[in-house]
Enzyme design. Structure first.
Site, PDB file in Angstrom:
ATOM      1  CG  ASP A 184      -2.031   1.024   1.141  1.00  0.00           C
ATOM      2  OD1 ASP A 184      -2.430   1.392   0.019  1.00  0.00           O
ATOM      3  OD2 ASP A 184      -2.491   1.489   2.201  1.00  0.00           O
ATOM      4  CG  ASP A 240      -0.551   1.699   7.083  1.00  0.00           C
ATOM      5  OD1 ASP A 240      -0.625   0.605   7.678  1.00  0.00           O
ATOM      6  OD2 ASP A 240      -1.537   2.244   6.548  1.00  0.00           O
TER       7      ASP A 240
END
Length: 256
Positions: free
Chosen positions: A208, A225
């Site tokens: 991502d 993340d």
């Protein structure tokens, strides 16, 4: 995804309050001041918390039923390996018992030291080159973990197209007026993805890596993340970070 959430834990997750967040962090042995800010997050709940010594940490509460404990710990192991190779990432802060993952009300959570900065809004040629080198270093470390031994999902058409389509059909959520066209388009995309990915090498990737998951401060890039890290083709971490079209985007991709 791992559908093990109960309505009770899901309700608790949706109803997380700053007071409960502070209780969780203190339960992990970190004394807090009454300062707690929610941060942007789509799947999980993430908060900035101020400790008694005025240091700031980020507490991350994982959405119930999304990942197993083993899958979350696999994400943590990847972060530790990247940090050991001096790739700038935010590792989890160990709790007093030595672990980095705890539970409260059936919800897994972890704590990381806060990193300041902002997402880069424009990429100069120099920054694109640096980003390319950073992704290369990240992939080199991640490739050292054999895919068969990694407990993370595979990025393929079955997981991201066919299974969701089957769920939508079973639960009758596609309006009848375009149900057939929608299903045909999804199946065509899945078949095309299978053909394009046939024989393409795969490895552990971020999954991502858009600009919102990069922090730039004082000429330093940090990668954030890794919640969606998965087994997939390396290009997954390239097209998201430079998704534009046209000559300038093509030139930047060549630099990357």
């Amino acid at each position: 995804m791992v559908d093990t959430a109960t309505p009770h834990t899901t309700d608790l997750f949706i109803g997380l309050t700053p007071d409960r967040v502070l209780q969780a962090v203190e339960r992990a042995g970190l004394a807090c001041r009454p300062v707690c800010y929610p941060l942007n997050s789509f799947e999980n709940r993430v908060y900035e918390v101020e400790l008694e010594d005025r240091a700031r940490v980020v507490a991350k509460f994982y959405r119930p039923g999304r990942w197993t404990e083993a899958q979350i710990l696999e994400e943590h192991r990847l972060l530790d390996a990247l940090a050991a190779a001096e790739v700038p990432v935010c590792t989890m802060r160990p709790f007093p018992d030595g672990g980095a993952l705890r539970q409260i009300d059936g919800i897994y959570y972890s704590v990381a030291d806060r990193r300041g900065g902002r997402a880069p809004d424009e990429l100069s040629d120099a920054l694109v080159l640096r980003l390319g080198r950073l992704i290369g270093r990240m992939h080199t470390v991640a490739a050292a973990r054999p895919g068969d031994d990694v407990d993370r999902p595979r990025l393929d058409a079955d997981r991201y197209v066919r299974r969701p389509l089957a769920w939508m059909r079973t639960n009758d959520v596609i309006p009848p007026s375009f149900r057939q066209r929608y299903a045909a388009a999804a199946e065509t995309i899945a078949d095309r993805a299978d053909a394009l990915m046939l024989g393409v090498p795969t490895q552990l990737v971020h999954g991502d890596l858009h600009l919102g998951n990069l922090l730039l401060r004082d000429d330093r890039l940090n990668v954030l993340d890794f919640d969606d890290c998965c087994i997939g083709p390396a290009v997954q971490d390239l097209w998201l970070v430079l998704p534009g079209r046209g000559p300038e985007a093509d030139r930047h991709r060549a630099l990357l």
